[in-house]
Design a protein around this motif. Structure first.
Motif, PDB file in Angstrom:
ATOM      1  N   LEU A 126       0.752  -1.222   0.035  1.00  0.00           N
ATOM      2  CA  LEU A 126      -0.116   0.043  -0.053  1.00  0.00           C
ATOM      3  C   LEU A 126       0.894   1.302   0.036  1.00  0.00           C
ATOM      4  O   LEU A 126       0.501   2.252  -0.737  1.00  0.00           O
ATOM      5  N   LYS A 127       1.972   1.166   0.766  1.00  0.00           N
ATOM      6  CA  LYS A 127       2.780   2.621   0.935  1.00  0.00           C
ATOM      7  C   LYS A 127       3.485   2.688  -0.332  1.00  0.00           C
ATOM      8  O   LYS A 127       3.518   3.823  -0.902  1.00  0.00           O
ATOM      9  N   ARG A 128       3.937   1.462  -1.153  1.00  0.00           N
ATOM     10  CA  ARG A 128       4.461   1.652  -2.436  1.00  0.00           C
ATOM     11  C   ARG A 128       3.646   2.510  -3.245  1.00  0.00           C
ATOM     12  O   ARG A 128       4.050   3.068  -4.320  1.00  0.00           O
ATOM     13  N   HIS A 129       2.238   2.354  -3.213  1.00  0.00           N
ATOM     14  CA  HIS A 129       1.313   2.692  -4.266  1.00  0.00           C
ATOM     15  C   HIS A 129       0.582   4.030  -3.715  1.00  0.00           C
ATOM     16  O   HIS A 129      -0.625   4.181  -4.062  1.00  0.00           O
ATOM     17  N   GLY A 130       1.153   4.606  -2.683  1.00  0.00           N
ATOM     18  CA  GLY A 130       0.830   5.966  -2.282  1.00  0.00           C
ATOM     19  C   GLY A 130      -0.338   6.120  -1.172  1.00  0.00           C
ATOM     20  O   GLY A 130      -0.828   7.209  -0.885  1.00  0.00           O
ATOM     21  N   TRP A 131      -0.614   4.888  -0.650  1.00  0.00           N
ATOM     22  CA  TRP A 131      -1.625   4.852   0.467  1.00  0.00           C
ATOM     23  C   TRP A 131      -1.063   5.292   1.822  1.00  0.00           C
ATOM     24  O   TRP A 131       0.398   5.145   1.979  1.00  0.00           O
ATOM     25  N   SER A 132      -1.621   5.787   2.530  1.00  0.00           N
ATOM     26  CA  SER A 132      -0.988   6.363   3.870  1.00  0.00           C
ATOM     27  C   SER A 132      -1.834   5.815   5.012  1.00  0.00           C
ATOM     28  O   SER A 132      -3.209   5.238   4.988  1.00  0.00           O
ATOM     29  N   CYS A 133      -1.191   5.723   6.374  1.00  0.00           N
ATOM     30  CA  CYS A 133      -2.091   5.294   7.418  1.00  0.00           C
ATOM     31  C   CYS A 133      -2.575   6.251   7.995  1.00  0.00           C
ATOM     32  O   CYS A 133      -2.033   7.449   8.365  1.00  0.00           O
ATOM     33  N   GLN A 134      -4.123   6.144   8.367  1.00  0.00           N
ATOM     34  CA  GLN A 134      -4.834   7.301   8.917  1.00  0.00           C
ATOM     35  C   GLN A 134      -5.624   6.685  10.088  1.00  0.00           C
ATOM     36  O   GLN A 134      -6.293   5.673  10.188  1.00  0.00           O
ATOM     37  N   GLN A 135      -5.660   7.284  11.245  1.00  0.00           N
ATOM     38  CA  GLN A 135      -6.329   6.711  12.243  1.00  0.00           C
ATOM     39  C   GLN A 135      -7.273   8.087  12.616  1.00  0.00           C
ATOM     40  O   GLN A 135      -6.853   9.049  13.047  1.00  0.00           O
ATOM     41  N   PRO A 136      -8.457   7.679  12.599  1.00  0.00           N
ATOM     42  CA  PRO A 136      -9.744   8.627  12.969  1.00  0.00           C
ATOM     43  C   PRO A 136      -9.160   9.232  14.535  1.00  0.00           C
ATOM     44  O   PRO A 136      -8.794   8.308  15.385  1.00  0.00           O
ATOM     45  N   ALA A 137      -9.423  10.556  14.607  1.00  0.00           N
ATOM     46  CA  ALA A 137      -9.288  10.849  16.160  1.00  0.00           C
ATOM     47  C   ALA A 137     -10.632  10.540  16.740  1.00  0.00           C
ATOM     48  O   ALA A 137     -11.933  10.795  16.303  1.00  0.00           O
ATOM     49  N   ARG A 138     -10.345  10.086  18.220  1.00  0.00           N
ATOM     50  CA  ARG A 138     -11.765   9.512  18.750  1.00  0.00           C
ATOM     51  C   ARG A 138     -12.086  10.577  19.792  1.00  0.00           C
ATOM     52  O   ARG A 138     -11.403  11.042  20.597  1.00  0.00           O
ATOM     53  N   ARG A 139     -13.386  11.314  19.432  1.00  0.00           N
ATOM     54  CA  ARG A 139     -13.869  12.299  20.399  1.00  0.00           C
ATOM     55  C   ARG A 139     -15.174  11.946  20.891  1.00  0.00           C
ATOM     56  O   ARG A 139     -16.017  11.400  20.228  1.00  0.00           O
ATOM     57  N   ALA A 140     -15.519  11.973  22.037  1.00  0.00           N
ATOM     58  CA  ALA A 140     -16.719  11.731  22.735  1.00  0.00           C
ATOM     59  C   ALA A 140     -17.735  12.916  21.726  1.00  0.00           C
ATOM     60  O   ALA A 140     -17.416  13.900  21.709  1.00  0.00           O
ATOM     61  N   ILE A 141     -18.822  12.368  21.560  1.00  0.00           N
ATOM     62  CA  ILE A 141     -19.984  13.028  21.138  1.00  0.00           C
ATOM     63  C   ILE A 141     -20.488  14.362  22.030  1.00  0.00           C
ATOM     64  O   ILE A 141     -20.784  15.307  21.420  1.00  0.00           O
ATOM     65  N   GLU A 142     -20.323  14.133  23.352  1.00  0.00           N
ATOM     66  CA  GLU A 142     -20.505  15.217  24.179  1.00  0.00           C
ATOM     67  C   GLU A 142     -19.783  16.268  24.215  1.00  0.00           C
ATOM     68  O   GLU A 142     -19.715  17.353  24.895  1.00  0.00           O
ATOM     69  N   ARG A 143     -18.311  16.252  23.576  1.00  0.00           N
ATOM     70  CA  ARG A 143     -17.420  16.902  23.786  1.00  0.00           C
ATOM     71  C   ARG A 143     -17.907  18.366  23.588  1.00  0.00           C
ATOM     72  O   ARG A 143     -18.504  18.742  22.396  1.00  0.00           O
ATOM     73  N   ASP A 144     -17.672  19.525  24.389  1.00  0.00           N
ATOM     74  CA  ASP A 144     -17.870  20.855  24.105  1.00  0.00           C
ATOM     75  C   ASP A 144     -16.603  21.636  24.065  1.00  0.00           C
ATOM     76  O   ASP A 144     -15.818  21.964  24.908  1.00  0.00           O
ATOM     77  N   GLU A 145     -16.283  21.993  22.657  1.00  0.00           N
ATOM     78  CA  GLU A 145     -15.007  22.527  22.132  1.00  0.00           C
ATOM     79  C   GLU A 145     -14.771  23.955  23.093  1.00  0.00           C
ATOM     80  O   GLU A 145     -13.512  24.169  23.397  1.00  0.00           O
ATOM     81  N   THR A 146     -15.776  24.615  23.292  1.00  0.00           N
ATOM     82  CA  THR A 146     -15.550  25.809  23.899  1.00  0.00           C
ATOM     83  C   THR A 146     -15.284  25.750  25.218  1.00  0.00           C
ATOM     84  O   THR A 146     -14.473  26.582  25.725  1.00  0.00           O
ATOM     85  N   ALA A 147     -15.992  24.779  25.954  1.00  0.00           N
ATOM     86  CA  ALA A 147     -15.620  24.541  27.511  1.00  0.00           C
ATOM     87  C   ALA A 147     -14.097  23.903  27.714  1.00  0.00           C
ATOM     88  O   ALA A 147     -13.345  24.275  28.488  1.00  0.00           O
ATOM     89  N   VAL A 148     -13.654  23.096  26.696  1.00  0.00           N
ATOM     90  CA  VAL A 148     -12.369  22.923  26.648  1.00  0.00           C
ATOM     91  C   VAL A 148     -11.148  23.867  26.339  1.00  0.00           C
ATOM     92  O   VAL A 148     -10.322  23.873  26.891  1.00  0.00           O
ATOM     93  N   GLU A 149     -11.507  24.842  25.447  1.00  0.00           N
ATOM     94  CA  GLU A 149     -10.793  26.096  25.296  1.00  0.00           C
ATOM     95  C   GLU A 149     -10.751  26.869  26.470  1.00  0.00           C
ATOM     96  O   GLU A 149      -9.656  27.304  26.758  1.00  0.00           O
ATOM     97  N   VAL A 150     -11.759  27.071  26.998  1.00  0.00           N
ATOM     98  CA  VAL A 150     -11.812  28.038  28.268  1.00  0.00           C
ATOM     99  C   VAL A 150     -11.023  27.193  29.504  1.00  0.00           C
ATOM    100  O   VAL A 150     -10.196  27.780  29.962  1.00  0.00           O
ATOM    101  N   TRP A 151     -11.204  25.845  29.423  1.00  0.00           N
ATOM    102  CA  TRP A 151     -10.458  25.098  30.442  1.00  0.00           C
ATOM    103  C   TRP A 151      -9.030  25.421  30.211  1.00  0.00           C
ATOM    104  O   TRP A 151      -8.329  25.396  31.254  1.00  0.00           O
TER     105      TRP A 151
END
Length: 196
Positions: A126-151
């Motif tokens: 796969l690497k020889r033919h241009g494919w790369s390893c991708q791992q999805p970021a696992r985030r909670a559905i309930e995650r509040d980005e503004t609360a994280v930034e404030v914290w």
């Protein structure tokens, strides 16, 4: 002959072994016995017997090196078909979710082309033919980005506190831990947990 850890011979080693086999062929033609050839060339009698049988059946060509066994390769047409099948997704091939793993791709290659790859070999292909390893970021559905930034901006700097040098000593809310030198909160001290 026993091979080094990791398997067969290098190209140089294969050439050396081929010269030994060709020397054995010259001795076959001279009428020497198997045990004499084995002792002279410092190989096993079994090897000499196998070479003699190959020489009788196929001539000198029978004892020549067949080259590196290598891994089976897919043609460009097969690679193109594999890429089309990968784009269709795992669901189209019977898996229950939309994640391609190397083990699944290895299985798909076996199903489509009847060629066996290892997981590592699949990754190299796969690497020889241009494919790369991708791992999805696992985030909670309930995650509040503004609360994280404030914290991060308000709470974390308070917990982290200013940088201290070793000469300033320990914080009043922290006490030395055991032998590893970690600091642990005093009993009763509040801990500020992040919102995620």
């Amino acid at each position: 002959m026993r091979y080094a850890q990791g398997g067969g011979l290098t190209d140089t080693g294969r050439a050396v072994r081929e010269r030994v086999r060709l020397e054995a062929v010259a001795r076959f033609e001279a009428g020497e016995t198997t045990s004499t050839i084995a002792a002279t060339l410092r190989v096993s009698e079994r090897s000499v017997e196998r070479w003699r049988r190959a020489w009788r059946e196929h001539g000198t060509a029978g004892v020549l090196s067949k080259g590196s066994p290598g891994r089976p390769r897919l043609s460009e047409g097969q690679i193109a078909r594999l890429e089309r099948e990968l784009e269709r997704g795992p669901l189209a091939h019977g898996w229950e979710d939309q994640r391609w793993t190397l083990a699944r791709i290895k299985t798909l290659i076996g199903r489509l082309f009847h060629v066996s790859y290892t997981v590592e070999g699949t990754w190299r292909l796969l690497k020889r033919h241009g494919w790369s390893c991708q791992q999805p970021a696992r985030r909670a559905i309930e995650r509040d980005e503004t609360a994280v930034e404030v914290w991060k901006k308000e709470v974390w700097p308070e917990i982290k506190g200013p940088r201290r040098t070793a000469a300033l000593g320990w914080s009043s809310k922290m006490r030395p831990a055991s032998r590893r030198g970690r600091r642990v909160p005093e009993p009763g001290a509040e801990s500020a947990r992040p919102p995620w």
